[in-house]
Motif scaffolding. Sequence first.
Motif, PDB file in Angstrom:
ATOM      1  N   LEU A  84       0.831  -1.213   0.000  1.00  0.00           N
ATOM      2  CA  LEU A  84       0.000   0.000   0.000  1.00  0.00           C
ATOM      3  C   LEU A  84       0.867   1.265   0.000  1.00  0.00           C
ATOM      4  O   LEU A  84       0.520   2.268  -0.629  1.00  0.00           O
ATOM      5  CB  LEU A  84      -0.938   0.000   1.216  1.00  0.00           C
ATOM      6  CG  LEU A  84      -2.146  -0.922   1.091  1.00  0.00           C
ATOM      7  CD1 LEU A  84      -2.773  -1.184   2.455  1.00  0.00           C
ATOM      8  CD2 LEU A  84      -3.197  -0.327   0.144  1.00  0.00           C
TER       9      LEU A  84
ATOM     10  N   GLU B   5       1.956   2.339  -3.219  1.00  0.00           N
ATOM     11  CA  GLU B   5       0.894   2.995  -3.977  1.00  0.00           C
ATOM     12  C   GLU B   5       0.524   4.363  -3.390  1.00  0.00           C
ATOM     13  O   GLU B   5      -0.472   4.965  -3.775  1.00  0.00           O
ATOM     14  CB  GLU B   5      -0.344   2.095  -4.022  1.00  0.00           C
ATOM     15  CG  GLU B   5      -0.089   0.772  -4.725  1.00  0.00           C
ATOM     16  CD  GLU B   5      -1.305  -0.143  -4.715  1.00  0.00           C
ATOM     17  OE1 GLU B   5      -2.434   0.375  -4.731  1.00  0.00           O
ATOM     18  OE2 GLU B   5      -1.106  -1.369  -4.658  1.00  0.00           O
TER      19      GLU B   5
ATOM     20  N   TYR C 235      -0.278   5.112  -0.084  1.00  0.00           N
ATOM     21  CA  TYR C 235      -1.102   5.160   1.132  1.00  0.00           C
ATOM     22  C   TYR C 235      -0.210   5.165   2.369  1.00  0.00           C
ATOM     23  O   TYR C 235       0.904   4.635   2.339  1.00  0.00           O
ATOM     24  CB  TYR C 235      -2.032   3.940   1.196  1.00  0.00           C
ATOM     25  CG  TYR C 235      -3.029   3.863   0.064  1.00  0.00           C
ATOM     26  CD1 TYR C 235      -4.206   4.610   0.105  1.00  0.00           C
ATOM     27  CD2 TYR C 235      -2.791   3.043  -1.034  1.00  0.00           C
ATOM     28  CE1 TYR C 235      -5.119   4.538  -0.937  1.00  0.00           C
ATOM     29  CE2 TYR C 235      -3.704   2.966  -2.072  1.00  0.00           C
ATOM     30  CZ  TYR C 235      -4.870   3.713  -2.023  1.00  0.00           C
ATOM     31  OH  TYR C 235      -5.765   3.641  -3.039  1.00  0.00           O
TER      32      TYR C 235
ATOM     33  N   SER D 246      -7.368  -4.726  -0.171  1.00  0.00           N
ATOM     34  CA  SER D 246      -8.692  -4.355  -0.726  1.00  0.00           C
ATOM     35  C   SER D 246      -9.521  -3.618   0.318  1.00  0.00           C
ATOM     36  O   SER D 246     -10.173  -2.622   0.019  1.00  0.00           O
ATOM     37  CB  SER D 246      -9.491  -5.577  -1.158  1.00  0.00           C
ATOM     38  OG  SER D 246      -8.739  -6.376  -1.966  1.00  0.00           O
TER      39      SER D 246
ATOM     40  N   LYS E 251      -8.311  -0.084   0.924  1.00  0.00           N
ATOM     41  CA  LYS E 251      -8.679   0.809  -0.191  1.00  0.00           C
ATOM     42  C   LYS E 251     -10.173   1.124  -0.155  1.00  0.00           C
ATOM     43  O   LYS E 251     -10.589   2.256  -0.396  1.00  0.00           O
ATOM     44  CB  LYS E 251      -8.310   0.163  -1.523  1.00  0.00           C
ATOM     45  CG  LYS E 251      -6.813   0.167  -1.788  1.00  0.00           C
ATOM     46  CD  LYS E 251      -6.516  -0.422  -3.152  1.00  0.00           C
ATOM     47  CE  LYS E 251      -5.023  -0.392  -3.447  1.00  0.00           C
ATOM     48  NZ  LYS E 251      -4.700  -1.117  -4.676  1.00  0.00           N
TER      49      LYS E 251
ATOM     50  N   LYS F 249     -11.583   4.835   0.162  1.00  0.00           N
ATOM     51  CA  LYS F 249     -12.386   5.359  -0.953  1.00  0.00           C
ATOM     52  C   LYS F 249     -13.743   5.851  -0.447  1.00  0.00           C
ATOM     53  O   LYS F 249     -14.212   6.936  -0.793  1.00  0.00           O
ATOM     54  CB  LYS F 249     -12.602   4.239  -1.979  1.00  0.00           C
ATOM     55  CG  LYS F 249     -12.834   4.777  -3.386  1.00  0.00           C
ATOM     56  CD  LYS F 249     -12.635   3.680  -4.406  1.00  0.00           C
ATOM     57  CE  LYS F 249     -13.916   3.455  -5.177  1.00  0.00           C
ATOM     58  NZ  LYS F 249     -13.912   2.194  -5.910  1.00  0.00           N
TER      59      LYS F 249
END
Lengths: 304, 279
Positions: free
Chosen positions: A204, A207, A209, A294, A297, A301
């Motif tokens: 993460l 990416e 995060y 998942s 995220k 989100k």
Amino acid sequence: METTVRETIKNTTKKHLKENNGLLFGQCLSAVGWVGGTVPELTEKDGLVELSMADVANGGIVAGAGLSKRRPIYVIRYQGFNWFNASIILNYACKSKEIWDVPCPIFIRGIAMEGSIGPVAGSSQHSIYFKMPGIKIISPMTPKEYLIAYNDFMKNDDVMYVSEHRGSYGNSEELNDSIADDLDLVLFPISITRFEAQKAKKQLEKEGYKIGIANILWIKPFHIKKEWEKAVIKSKFGGIVLDDDFTQGVASNLAYELMKKTKKNFEVMGLKNKSAGFSKDTDNLPPSYKDIISKCKEIIKKKK
Amino acid sequence: MNEKFFRLKTFEKASYCRYFEEEVIKNLKNKNIKIPTYVSAGQEFIAASIATICEDLKIKPWIFGQHRCHSIYISFGGDKIKLIDELLGRKTGCTRGMGGSASIASKEIKMFGHDGLMGSNGPIGVGACFATNHPTIVFMGDAAAEEDYVLGGLGWASTKNIPLITVVEDNNLSILTEKKVRRNWEMSDVAKSFKMEGYNLNDDPIDLLKHSETFFKKPCLLNVNTNRIYWHAGSGMDGDKTFDRYQEQKKKLGEEAIEIDKRVKNEIEILWKQQLEKQ
Ligand SMILES: Cc1ncc(C[n+]2csc(CCOP(=O)(O)OP(=O)(O)O)c2C)c(N)n1
């Protein structure tokens, strides 16, 4: 070579029997593999005691041995066997000090593993013990943590449930918290999920995060460290408690405590509310790093 | 041991148990005792005989009783005042009011408490006996003996050849359900099939004495047939036709027993009165 959890358990046990007049009880201890190489190759003369296959009675026998000064260690090969083994331990050993002022210390080694082993043998079952008084629950995944568990047991006179996982036996590294003031989410992993949490965090972060990890070693008593509290309060989206047991036990309870303390949102991840089958498709496994990614995220989100 | 001495000594212990329980009954009726209470009147010769035998052997066993355990506590020398206080729910009770009637314990006489799950004391006693190799007695009822974990524990005790006596106080009842409704087998046969000494006998003290030769030399089980005079819990009676070993022994032993009976009755009545007067 660095010392693994496996060697730490074996050496500690050997010392317990040879130097402390201790006892170790279990079923089929000397059979293939000596419990994943964690049990020293000793005999009954040394205090290594083979029990019969009467699981409910065995919990009682070990509780009785707890009344002697010999501080029994009790090996429960698969945590699901606790459904039979725990009844007399929880109702007698755990209450003895409070009701009769007679301590009954026992070190219960509940061992978890998973993957195609069906509805009883798979995963952790520390939630069985969690709601009852008179027990400490710890889930060590590193050599140092194992020694913390054992030393605490020897210093005090409590019943201690040690929620082990075979997946940690080869581990020789310590797992440290990573906490900061500007996190998106803080993961609170227990048992084997601690290793997956590390992997998830790494991915993460690549990416972009910001993910923190607060390792849960002590399940009961559960103490929320100041720095955990601060990190969660300052985080954007709260946290997730990750467990290797069904979520409607330890995970939900700890999430509730964390939520109360931080007023932040907490989610739980653990075994699904279904029985595990043997095949790959029907199994019920703890959250993998992919599942954790998942979920993180999804939370981020939704709240953005 | 001189047989007459044994009989009288056992009778004296039984007498303490009986009059203690008679006072318990009075105090249940007048509601001084407010907790579920399991009276052992009628069954007292089992604990009294075995305690007398242990005294003669100079053995202080570890003791694991279950809910009906006042006579065990008294026979093995438990402090009666502390038991009165326990039944009255006082902090000065033998388990500080925590144990009530069903879960009494005493560090002084090495009597361990019971958790309320009948028969759990079976395997617990086995484990304690194994870990210490100290003479140990487990007392349980004929219903508790049916618990699967009792049987598992007994089998292992036999395998390990430990100094354990398991005493089944067989009053034929599980609350009010008779043994013949529950099973068609005897615990003494179960013990034998586990390759340990197993006996089926009456609660006549001489019968118990006769079966004491192997005590603590190897594991044994005594299924002792006896009679419960009062209800499972509380002070009621099912009838006055129940055989009463105490009256039978008193008659058999004559003058000396009558003397003991009178003296003990008086002593226990005073003890209760004094404790009740304390607030
Ligand atoms: C595990 C468990 N199941 C059921 C009960 C409910 N119960 C309490 S006493 C009793 C009967 C006990 O009979 P026995 O063991 O023969 O002893 P007694 O009361 O006749 O002395 C039962 C069924 C219990 N306490 N524990």
